[in-house]
Design an enzyme around this catalytic site. Structure first.
Site, short mmCIF file in Angstrom:
data_model
loop_
_atom_site.label_atom_id
_atom_site.label_comp_id
_atom_site.label_asym_id
_atom_site.label_seq_id
_atom_site.Cartn_x
_atom_site.Cartn_y
_atom_site.Cartn_z
N HIS A 20 0.88 -1.18 0.00
CA HIS A 20 0.00 0.00 0.00
C HIS A 20 0.92 1.24 0.00
O HIS A 20 2.03 1.18 0.53
CB HIS A 20 -0.83 -0.05 1.28
CG HIS A 20 -1.91 0.97 1.40
ND1 HIS A 20 -1.66 2.27 1.77
CD2 HIS A 20 -3.25 0.88 1.22
CE1 HIS A 20 -2.81 2.93 1.83
NE2 HIS A 20 -3.79 2.11 1.48
N ASP A 55 2.95 -4.55 8.14
CA ASP A 55 1.75 -3.75 7.93
C ASP A 55 0.55 -4.69 8.10
O ASP A 55 0.25 -5.50 7.22
CB ASP A 55 1.79 -3.13 6.53
CG ASP A 55 0.49 -2.44 6.15
OD1 ASP A 55 -0.51 -2.57 6.89
OD2 ASP A 55 0.46 -1.78 5.09
N GLN A 57 -4.67 -5.06 6.98
CA GLN A 57 -5.68 -6.00 6.48
C GLN A 57 -5.70 -7.32 7.25
O GLN A 57 -6.73 -7.97 7.34
CB GLN A 57 -5.45 -6.30 4.99
CG GLN A 57 -5.60 -5.11 4.07
CD GLN A 57 -7.04 -4.57 4.03
OE1 GLN A 57 -8.00 -5.29 4.28
NE2 GLN A 57 -7.19 -3.29 3.71
N LYS A 95 -10.62 -0.78 10.31
CA LYS A 95 -10.72 -2.02 9.53
C LYS A 95 -11.08 -3.19 10.43
O LYS A 95 -11.12 -4.34 10.02
CB LYS A 95 -9.41 -2.27 8.79
CG LYS A 95 -9.09 -1.16 7.79
CD LYS A 95 -7.99 -1.52 6.86
CE LYS A 95 -7.42 -0.33 6.11
NZ LYS A 95 -8.22 0.12 4.98
N CYS A 153 -4.72 2.34 -3.74
CA CYS A 153 -3.49 2.86 -3.09
C CYS A 153 -2.33 1.88 -3.27
O CYS A 153 -1.50 1.72 -2.36
CB CYS A 153 -3.69 3.17 -1.62
SG CYS A 153 -4.83 4.51 -1.34
N1 PLP Z 1 -1.82 -0.77 4.55
C1 PLP Z 1 -2.78 -1.49 3.98
C2 PLP Z 1 -2.48 -2.87 3.50
C3 PLP Z 1 -4.07 -0.96 3.85
O1 PLP Z 1 -5.03 -1.70 3.28
C4 PLP Z 1 -4.32 0.34 4.33
C5 PLP Z 1 -5.66 0.94 4.14
O2 PLP Z 1 -6.36 0.64 3.22
C6 PLP Z 1 -3.29 1.03 4.93
C7 PLP Z 1 -2.06 0.46 5.03
C8 PLP Z 1 -3.50 2.40 5.48
O3 PLP Z 1 -4.39 2.37 6.54
P1 PLP Z 1 -5.01 3.70 7.14
O4 PLP Z 1 -5.56 4.46 5.96
O5 PLP Z 1 -6.05 3.23 8.08
O6 PLP Z 1 -3.90 4.43 7.79
#
Ligand code: PLP
Length: 406
Positions: free
Chosen positions: A123, A200, A203, A226, A364
């Site tokens: 992401h 990270d 998900q 999430k 993203c």
């Molecule tokens: N990493 C992953 C794999 C994600 O799916 C997301 C959000 O969609 C993020 C990071 C970023 O999360 P946040 O927007 O809650 O900071």
């Protein structure tokens, strides 16, 4: 006791609304999940009964708010099985958690010529902070390639290590494809060369059991929204000795031990990293979200979602010209797909007209889309409250959309 799908759906008020005259079919859970009544009630309770600033007050409201706020830290500790409650740092979410590590640990430890490894399915929030750091430090960002199925190529990962490798930062579960990465192996291999590892978990935290001690990762990041929780609150887990060695992120109130004009000493963990008034109400409501997940049970969540994934995969593949992007052997309930001759956004709009919410675009993860040489995909992502009937509606909606668009 295993709750029925009807019982679970009854807990989520929003699932009973209509969109454009149709019952809502919410299939955008990888972007954010819906909130059960317990979470909405916890937020309302806080603002109705205990609203006060935390940690500093001696009056009853402040004490109650502080106790509820800190209780969430204990619940997160259990949820991720960290060894110490002070290893749980509250942030705004995964993005801020990763930035915290980049701006503190990263600035302190990454030197010119050092190397950071990420994967090709990250992401943007696990790409850009490292790009900024590498630019500032004249360090190198290396990328683990993936297969056409959307799986990390472990042999290629091995080749990326060098004596300069300082950090490996990878996504546990891909938001764009659902791939579950072999993070245990990645962590072990990285530690063997002395690199730290950030996972990270944006998900993965909903779908997989998270045990940071067993994983032995150095950092783990996730977002409450999430996990059936509110937006604007998330977690950075870090190993205590590493967090203790790191400089603070933001300066301000709450993060000091002693502040004089010539010099400030910093508070102990976790407060060193929690400057300013935190997001109190959402943090308190986050506890209700985690308890809700625990009350259903991750095993039950995963079992139901896997059934939905299997059914949806079978149904979608019957659609002419549809191709699934991300066919890893080990994946969670996310299906990204493209359809010959139709633009994802047009399909998304037509589905919305039927009350069906999916996500379209690059999710993203633009470098991943570049890898597949596509501008974006359509993505349906399932939660424990989704049903087989909703997947039938999606399939039917897609077939109608294709007829209109082709
Ligand atoms: N990493 C992953 C794999 C994600 O799916 C997301 C959000 O969609 C993020 C990071 C970023 O999360 P946040 O927007 O809650 O900071």
């Amino acid at each position: 006791m295993i709750q029925s799908i009807d019982d679970i759906r009854a807990d989520f008020p929003i699932l009973h609304r209509k969109v454009k005259g149709h019952p809502l079919v919410y299939l955008d859970n990888a972007a954010t999940t819906q909130k059960p009544k317990a979470v909405i009630d916890a937020l309302t309770y806080y603002y109705t009964n205990t609203n006060a600033n935390v940690h500093r007050g001696i009056h009853s409201l402040a004490e109650e708010a502080t106790a509820d706020f800190e209780a969430t830290r204990d619940t997160v500790k259990e949820f991720i099985n960290s060894a110490h409650r002070e290893e749980v740092i509250f942030t705004r979410g995964t993005t801020e958690s990763i930035n915290l590590v980049a701006y503190t640990w990263g600035r302190q430890n990454i030197k010119e010529g050092d190397e950071i490894i990420i994967s090709a399915m990250e992401h943007h929030s696990n790409i850009v902070p490292w790009q900024i750091l590498c630019e500032e430090k004249n360090a190198l960002l290396k990328v683990i390639p993936i297969t056409e199925h959307g799986e990390i190529i472990m042999e290629e990962f091995d080749k990326l290590f060098s004596p300069k490798t300082k950090l490996v930062s990878v996504v546990h579960v891909s938001n764009a494809m659902g791939t579950i990465n072999p993070v245990e192996e990645i962590i072990n291999k990285s530690h063997a060369v002395g690199a730290k590892v950030l996972i990270d978990g944006a998900q993965s935290s909903m779908h997989l059991d998270i045990n940071v001690q067993k994983l032995n990762c150095d950092f783990f990041a996730c977002s409450a929204h999430k996990l059936f929780g509110p937006t604007g609150i998330g977690v950075l887990y870090g190993k205590k000795e590493i967090l203790e060695s790191m400089p603070p992120f933001h300066g301000g109130g709450e993060m000091i031990k002693d502040c004089t004009l010539p010099k400030t000493t910093y508070a102990d963990l976790p407060y060193k990293f929690e400057a300013g008034t935190p997001n109190i109400g959402d943090t308190i409501a986050f506890k209700a979200a985690l308890e809700y997940i625990q009350s259903i049970g991750k095993a039950h969540i995963r079992k139901h979602e896997d059934e939905l994934l299997r059914y949806a995969t079978e149904k979608l593949l019957q659609i002419n010209g549809l191709k699934i992007i991300g066919t890893a052997r080990n994946k969670i309930s996310v299906i990204s797909f493209v359809i010959n001759g139709v633009h994802p956004q047009d399909v998304g709009i037509l589905l919305d007209n039927k009350g069906i919410a999916i996500r379209t675009g690059h999710h993203c993860a633009q470098p991943l889309m570049d890898f597949y040489e596509i501008p974006g995909t359509m993505r349906a992502s399932f939660a424990v409250y989704n049903t087989i009937e909703e997947i039938d509606k999606l399939t039917e909606g897609l077939q109608k959309a294709i007829k209109l668009l082709l």
